[in-house]
Design an enzyme around this catalytic site. Structure first.
Site, mmCIF file in Angstrom:
data_model
loop_
_atom_site.group_PDB
_atom_site.id
_atom_site.type_symbol
_atom_site.label_atom_id
_atom_site.label_comp_id
_atom_site.label_asym_id
_atom_site.label_seq_id
_atom_site.Cartn_x
_atom_site.Cartn_y
_atom_site.Cartn_z
ATOM 1 N N GLU A 563 0.864 -1.205 0.000
ATOM 2 C CA GLU A 563 0.000 0.000 0.000
ATOM 3 C C GLU A 563 0.886 1.236 0.000
ATOM 4 O OE1 GLU A 563 -3.629 2.221 2.416
ATOM 5 O OE2 GLU A 563 -2.710 0.414 3.266
ATOM 6 N N ASN A 618 -4.661 4.886 -2.503
ATOM 7 C CA ASN A 618 -5.919 5.421 -2.000
ATOM 8 C C ASN A 618 -6.417 6.562 -2.893
ATOM 9 O OD1 ASN A 618 -6.555 4.200 0.859
ATOM 10 N ND2 ASN A 618 -4.330 4.531 0.796
ATOM 11 N N GLU A 650 -8.027 2.099 -3.983
ATOM 12 C CA GLU A 650 -8.825 1.944 -2.775
ATOM 13 C C GLU A 650 -9.735 3.161 -2.597
ATOM 14 O OE1 GLU A 650 -6.287 1.310 0.533
ATOM 15 O OE2 GLU A 650 -5.419 -0.554 -0.241
ATOM 16 N N ASP A 680 -12.036 0.359 1.035
ATOM 17 C CA ASP A 680 -11.193 0.641 2.192
ATOM 18 C C ASP A 680 -12.057 0.985 3.399
ATOM 19 O OD1 ASP A 680 -8.877 0.945 3.588
ATOM 20 O OD2 ASP A 680 -8.409 2.934 2.808
ATOM 21 N N GLU A 737 -6.545 -4.842 8.125
ATOM 22 C CA GLU A 737 -5.540 -3.816 8.396
ATOM 23 C C GLU A 737 -5.263 -3.745 9.894
ATOM 24 O OE1 GLU A 737 -5.877 -0.270 5.296
ATOM 25 O OE2 GLU A 737 -7.748 -0.503 6.415
#
Length: 793
Positions: A563, A618, A650, A680, A737
């Protein structure tokens, strides 16, 4: 008795009557032409003078010679042709001189012209008598000759005096009678002055019969000329007048303004608009004086616009704008004046309306921003000792809900009612204005800060009270901030800013709806502005960097991807948390260029790796709302050479809820590129299940908050099991996560979680520190204690 005996005993009365008819008709025609000459345009005067002189001279000459033919002296009569023709020329030339002088506009011009006319008649008569050939001795009486000349001159002067007095359209009967009288007086008095003593007839002379035939033809020709000239001039004059009248009527009646045609102080014509303006009958206006309604007409300048008042018998004066025009033709003593009157009441009302709208809100009729600034500036400029000025900034709460639920018409109606209540709540010296939308400002002089609360309470009561709209009852809340001059600010703009800050603090507060300004509020705003400015500089100076956090497959421990995390380290080494600057970037729109930089930088770095691991980037809701996002992603993939299957975007549930249909359309375009889409922060949104049903996500990322609360009670564990079961049933992989302990990892493995991410696997690190794909790789082994993760060096 000599004149009477000459007329009755020596003349053929039938021919005398014919001469009288010719004289009357010719005199009428001559005087009509004289009137037309007086008012003729400057360039046409010569033509009208010629026509008038020909008609007048021919009239005199025809009357004279018909009467001469009627005279029978008892002997043969002949006429000398040259003198006979000369007499006609004398008559026409004398008429030219007489008409020219009489048409002038100096004093006694008419009388002088008339005297010249009498002399012209006299000259014509005695020239014609000189052409009289007879077999006899002719004796003249000086007294009769003198009387004939005086009579012709006096009556001629009176004739043109009366003709001029008749004006442009007056009757000419009196003048015609005087002209006929002058001609007749001269002729028969002159004939009476003559005594004929016959001789014996001479052989070879022109006989009376032959002479009469010549004169008859000449008189007939001249008579036709007179008749033709008179008829033609009359027809032209009538046609011209008729056309002028029609044009004038069309001009006057076709105007929406009041129109008046005036001459010699009297109204000749007026249109219906003027009659309505002065509230009078249209037909009754002709002949009235315009000064009856408007004073000072003589002072009005021709060609200029002048404002005046129309006086009415009843009611207030009417303001008008007057334009004055003259016919501009030197045609007479009194020019034709045309007045155009425009009613200024509609324009003045419109000007008042515009001035009102310039200073007041069109919806609530409260003062607007311009009036508010003027009032506040005036209040703060006054030197009133210890007097202070409190500024109240107000914003309506839940007003948007009224618009959304009941429509904008209901919202407008609510604002109108609130404005009426606020105005009614004011006391002398207090001021309230609408700045726009649901924003209001109030100003009140105070001695202490707390005095402003009195107005705040009254305004709150006026605003929050329910309003009945007929079909529904609605109500709004109030957020109110107060700043005091000069305690909080030294100028108007700073005072307004301070009141706004206090209002925003009240809006954010859960305990109060009224806040006074405090200096700490300004400090927070300054910090916010400073960070925004530094954000812009950081983007220009490339102070941002990327960190990578490893993601691993729980079953095998193999690295599944990374990520991308954005980091901002300022030039002085200060680290700024994403939680501080990302919201500001989204508010200001800077997230778009920052997000593009992150996406391009991440794809470029990942394209250089030896292992084809996935990267997760993201997307902000602002980026997702941009219609150009699919094109941008496609362009970056082409530029960097990264395979679309290695890119995972995401998004959060909140980003989709704002506009589900449009967001779904954008995500489908991204999937067509071959890019993966992950949800997410799953479990923290508003409608997770409906969002999953709306779009086929490639991965679900379980929010880190559930991991941190796993040891706190059975609820978190139950939620994790439910999410994992949901992902399994929908065949969507789930990534957890925030995994930081072996116990959390062991629990997730038992529940069948697909992937994990967290500090247990490795903290985010920049690519430059070491090789990401080797540093975060985890190895799994089974023993009595369960799975143990060993991070590679």
């Amino acid at each position: 008795m000599r004149i009477l005996s000459c007329l009755t005993g020596e003349h053929n009365l039938m021919l005398v009557a014919l001469a009288a008819v010719l004289c009357v008709v010719g005199s009428a025609v001559s005087l009509r032409l004289f009137q037309r000459l007086r008012y003729a345009e400057k360039g046409a005067r010569t033509a009208w003078t010629f026509m008038g002189a020909v008609a007048t001279g021919a009239n005199i000459w025809c009357t004279h010679f018909v009467a001469m033919i009627a005279y029978d002296p008892g002997v043969a009569v002949a006429y000398e042709p040259m003198l006979t023709g000369l007499s006609l020329g004398v008559a026409i030339a004398g008429s030219v001189l007489a008409l020219t002088v009489a048409a002038r506009r100096f004093r006694f011009a008419a009388e002088l012209g008339g005297a010249l006319f009498g002399l012209a008649v006299t000259a014509m008569h005695y020239t014609g008598m000189a052409a009289f050939a007879v077999e006899a001795v002719i004796l003249w009486s000086p007294v009769y000759v003198a009387v004939s000349v005086v009579g012709a001159v006096v009556l001629g002067g009176l004739t043109f005096n009366r003709a001029r007095a008749a004006g442009r359209n007056g009757g000419t009967l009196a003048a015609a009678v005087l002209m006929v009288g002058g001609i007749v007086t001269l002729h028969f008095t002159g004939m009476a002055a003559m005594t004929i003593i016959p001789f014996a007839p001479a052989v070879g002379e022109v006989t009376a019969e032959q002479a009469n035939i010549v004169v008859a033809f000449a008189v007939a020709a001249v008579g036709l000329l007179v008749l033709g000239t008179g008829l033609a001039s009359h027809a032209l004059d009538m046609q011209s007048r008729a056309q002028a009248k029609i044009r004038l009527e069309h001009l006057v009646e076709g105007s929406v303004d009041g129109m008046v045609v005036e001459q010699d102080g009297r109204i000749l014509a007026a249109n219906a608009a003027f009659a309505a303006l002065v509230d009078s009958d249209h037909d009754a206006l002709v002949g009235e004086t315009l000064s009856r309604w408007i004073a000072g007409l003589d002072d009005l300048a021709v060609g200029a616009l002048t404002q005046a008042d129309v006086r009415l018998e009843q009611g207030a004066p009417i303001p008008v704008e007057i334009a004055v025009r003259s016919d501009g033709l030197e045609t007479g003593d009194a020019p034709l004046m045309i007045y155009a009157l425009r009613d200024l009441r509609p324009r003045l009302a419109q000007e008042r309306r515009i001035a009102h709208l310039a200073r007041n809100d069109s919806l609530t009729n409260l003062p607007n921003r311009a009036s508010f600034l003027e009032w506040l500036t005036k209040q703060t400029a006054q030197d009133s000792g210890n007097q202070k000025v409190a500024l109240l900034a107000m914003d309506l709460d839940r007003f948007k809900e009224v618009n959304d639920i009941h429509g904008h018409a209901a919202g407008d109606q609510l604002l109108v009612r609130i404005g009426e209540r606020m105005r009614a709540a004011l006391r002398p010296g207090e001021f309230v204005a609408r700045l726009g939308g649901d924003e209001f400002m109030a100003v009140v002089p105070v001695e202490r800060r707390e005095d402003a609360l009195s107005l705040a309470d009254r305004l709150r009561d006026a605003i929050v009270a329910p309003v009945d709209l007929g079909h529904a009852e609605v109500a709004c809340g109030l957020s109110l901030g107060i700043a005091v001059w000069p305690d909080d600010a030294a100028d108007v703009s700073a005072l307004i800013n301070d009141a706004d800050l206090a209002m925003y603090r009240a809006k954010a507060s859960l305990t109060t709806d009224v806040c006074f300004y405090e200096e700490e509020m300004d400090e927070a705003v300054r910090n916010r502005r400073r960070i925004i400015q530094q954000l812009r500089e950081a983007l220009d100076q490339e102070q941002f960097s990327l960190n990578w956090q490893v993601q691993a497959t729980l079953e095998t421990g193999e690295v599944s991807g990374y990520e991308v995390l954005l980091r901002w380290i300022q030039a002085d080494g200060t680290f700024v948390s994403p939680a501080d600057f990302i919201p500001l970037a989204e508010e200001t729109g800077l997230i778009l260029p920052i997000g593009e930089w992150v996406l391009r930088k991440a794809c470029a770095e990942a394209a250089t790796w030896s292992e084809p691991h996935k990267i997760a980037v993201n997307l902000s809701p602002v980026q997702l709302g941009h219609v150009d996002l699919p094109r941008l992603v496609h362009q970056i993939l082409i530029e960097t050479g990264l395979s679309p299957s290695r890119l995972e975007l995401e998004i959060t549930e909140t980003a989709m809820i704002s506009d589900l249909e449009r967001t779904t359309h954008v995500l489908r375009q991204l999937k067509l590129l071959g890019v993966s889409i992950a949800m997410d922060d799953f479990g923290t949104g508003y409608s997770s299940l409906s969002t999953l049903r709306a779009f086929p996500f490639d991965k679900i990322k379980l929010d880190r908050s559930f991991m941190s609360e796993l040891d706190g009670g059975p609820q978190s564990a139950a939620i994790i099991r439910a999410v994992l079961a949901l992902g399994e049933s929908l065949e969507i992989p789930v990534l957890a996560e925030g995994v930081e302990t072996m116990e959390q990892l062991h629990f997730l493995r038992e529940q069948g979680c697909d992937e994990v991410q967290g500090y247990l696997l490795g903290r985010p690190k920049p690519v430059a520190d070491n090789h990401i794909q080797d540093a975060a790789k985890a190895l799994w082994r089974d023993d009595l204690d369960g799975p143990v993760m060993i991070q590679a060096a």
